[in-house]
Scaffold this active site. Structure first.
Site, mmCIF file in Angstrom:
data_model
loop_
_atom_site.group_PDB
_atom_site.id
_atom_site.type_symbol
_atom_site.label_atom_id
_atom_site.label_comp_id
_atom_site.label_asym_id
_atom_site.label_seq_id
_atom_site.Cartn_x
_atom_site.Cartn_y
_atom_site.Cartn_z
ATOM 1 N N SER A 73 43.554 17.282 -1.203
ATOM 2 C CA SER A 73 44.118 16.851 -2.341
ATOM 3 C C SER A 73 43.258 16.089 -3.244
ATOM 4 C CB SER A 73 45.415 16.989 -2.674
ATOM 5 O OG SER A 73 46.386 17.733 -2.535
ATOM 6 N N ASP B 297 49.136 16.382 -13.058
ATOM 7 C CA ASP B 297 48.676 15.739 -11.847
ATOM 8 C C ASP B 297 47.432 15.467 -11.545
ATOM 9 O OD1 ASP B 297 49.506 15.616 -9.102
ATOM 10 O OD2 ASP B 297 48.761 17.578 -8.396
ATOM 11 N N HIS C 193 49.789 13.253 -7.255
ATOM 12 C CA HIS C 193 50.463 13.354 -6.167
ATOM 13 C C HIS C 193 49.899 12.689 -4.969
ATOM 14 C CE1 HIS C 193 48.394 17.021 -5.374
ATOM 15 N NE2 HIS C 193 48.586 16.713 -3.846
#
Length: 499
Positions: free
Chosen positions: A234, A160, A130
């Site tokens: 992230s 992911d 993402h």
């Protein structure tokens, strides 16, 4: 940091939510890592300091900046994973805060920021999918400030994860994979990344929980941590006291846009296998069966004569799928894939997802009181619907059997129309539920359609009554009902002992 990132830093801090990964900063989701985060009370670092670990690992942590496409009029930062996390927490009764609407909507392009880490001296970098999703341009900033263009080697939305590559004038600092399976609740960990675009930041905490399933995909097995992580974190590494990567920081739950000590990381033992495949092939073709599955409870196990409450109960089989072609049936309990034991539905999802279309496997299933093997050729994603036949005179059958506690009605044309059912649908409608009986406690509701009892299809209320009575005479402690509600089917075990 670029002027653009500084300019949008305030906007990034304003946005709140649950956040899926710390991925893209300014303007996109929420990752995990707190700006300053004091060392948690009671945590004792090796030799009184984490500095030796940070000195070795920090040079291998990078900042990833992307230029990304956005739909005209869409809010930057919206993502499918955000919605999956929202649904998960709201299903648990936990409020998922609404993100504030940005003052300006991006019409064509936006900038996003996340983190990553280098796993080989020639510039291979791991991050979240993402973080780079929909990116038209990817730039990596090394710890020493060097900016390099990055090439996308591979990406996998289901896990992911994404792998990048940069060309550097000299060998780069790297960080090694650790063993996430050895992590225990309470173990110390460090999170490293670039929260809010302020620069590489290190925060400390402990492993709060293992095996968190947030319903975002077949690989959900998150490590929950309390080390503060925020937007921009992230893709950054979660490291153990040896300085090895045991997780990839991916998401947080946040009622206010900042860290509240509930972060999630992808385990390294899962990630490194997928990363290796992405580095080699660029993508992963996941296996697909075509079944809806649910857990096997103690009541379900007893109802079907299974010695232990484990496996994956098949609630429905889609027509034309690999499962249907192999003869998998609704009510089967899958207990193994090849030589791998299936203890939970998540085990089955992960084992099948790890296979490739065309792979052949033997599934061990529990059916009609015995174990059997079914050969399956795994396929790709397919979808179709099932159909049924029509019967019933519509008379309500006031079933007062103490083992069930429901009133039943046969399906009539009028009832089928009222319930939006196909004209050939079969089963018995639950017309009433005694609140003091086990059916109510098990979640049976008025309007539910009972499709089968103990794996035996039923055509009407009389069939249901007979099947329940037979189960009681056979000494069962519970009865297994296949319920259709709102177009979805699920198994519900109702214990007789509570009747």
């Amino acid at each position: 940091m670029s002027n653009l990132l500084r300019k949008h830093r305030a906007a990034a801090i304003i946005g709140a939510a649950i956040v899926v990964g710390a991925g893209a900063l300014p303007f996109a989701f929420s990752p995990p890592t707190a700006i300053a985060a004091a060392e948690p009370s009671g945590i004792i670092a090796p030799a009184g300091s984490f500095a030796p670990i940070v000195d070795v690992d920090k040079p291998a942590v990078v900042t990833i900046t992307t230029t990304m496409k956005v739909d005209t009029g869409a809010d930057v930062g919206d993502s499918p994973m955000d919605e999956q996390f929202r649904q998960f927490f709201e299903n648990q009764g936990i409020p998922f805060p609404q993100q504030q609407t940005p003052q300006h909507r991006q019409s064509q392009r936006a900038m996003a920021l996340g983190s990553g880490f280098i796993i080989s001296p020639d510039g291979v970098i791991v991050t979240n999918n993402h973080v780079i999703e929909n990116a038209t341009d990817i730039k990596v900033t090394l710890d020493d400030g060097t900016e390099l263009p990055a090439k996308l080697l591979g990406t996998d939305a289901k896990s992911d994860l994404a792998v990048l590559k940069v060309k550097a004038p000299k060998p780069l600092a790297t960080i090694a994979w650790g063993d996430s399976d050895k992590l225990k609740l309470g173990d110390q960990i460090l999170a490293i990344g670039n929260p809010f675009g302020i620069g590489t930041t290190v925060t400390a905490g402990i492993v709060s929980a293992r095996g968190r399933d947030l319903h975002s995909g077949p690989y959900d097995d998150f490590i929950q941590i309390d080390a503060p992580i925020n937007r921009g974190n992230s893709g950054g590494p979660l490291v153990d006291r040896e300085g090895n990567v045991v997780g990839i920081n991916t998401a947080i739950y946040s009622p206010n846009g900042g860290s509240v000590g509930v972060g999630f990381a992808i385990p390294s033992d899962e990630a490194k296998v997928i990363v290796a495949k992405l580095e080699k092939n660029g993508s992963i073709d996941h296996g697909y069966l075509g079944v809806a599955i649910q857990p096997v409870t103690a009541d379900v196990a007893d109802a079907v004569g299974l010695s232990q409450p484990q496996g994956a109960l098949v609630a429905s089989v889609n027509d034309g799928t690999p499962a249907a072609r192999a003869g998998i049936k609704t009510g089967d309990i899958v207990t193994a894939v090849g030589s791998e034991t299936v203890k939970t539905p998540k085990d089955l999802s992960r084992l099948v997802a790890d296979l490739s279309p065309g792979d052949k496997r033997s599934l061990t299933v529990w059916r009609n009181g015995k174990s059997m093997d079914v050969n399956v050729t795994v396929g790709g994603n397919d979808d179709s619907k099932q159909a049924a036949n029509d019967k019933g005179d519509g008379k309500v059958q006031p079933s007062n059997q103490p083992s069930i506690g429901v009133g039943l009605a046969n399906l009539t044309p009028d009832l089928r129309e009222q319930l939006n059912l196909p004209r050939n649908a079969e089963g018995a409608v639950v017309a009433s539920v005694n609140p003091d009986k086990p059916a109510a406690a098990a979640g049976i509701q008025t309007g539910d359609i009972i499709v089968s009892v103990n794996d035996r299809p039923v055509h009407d209320a009389h069939d249901v009554q007979n099947a329940v009575a037979e189960a009681g005479k056979a000494g069962r402690k519970s009865v297994l009902l296949l319920i259709e509600r709102g177009g979805d089917k699920t198994f519900v075990a109702v214990p007789f002992s509570a009747a």
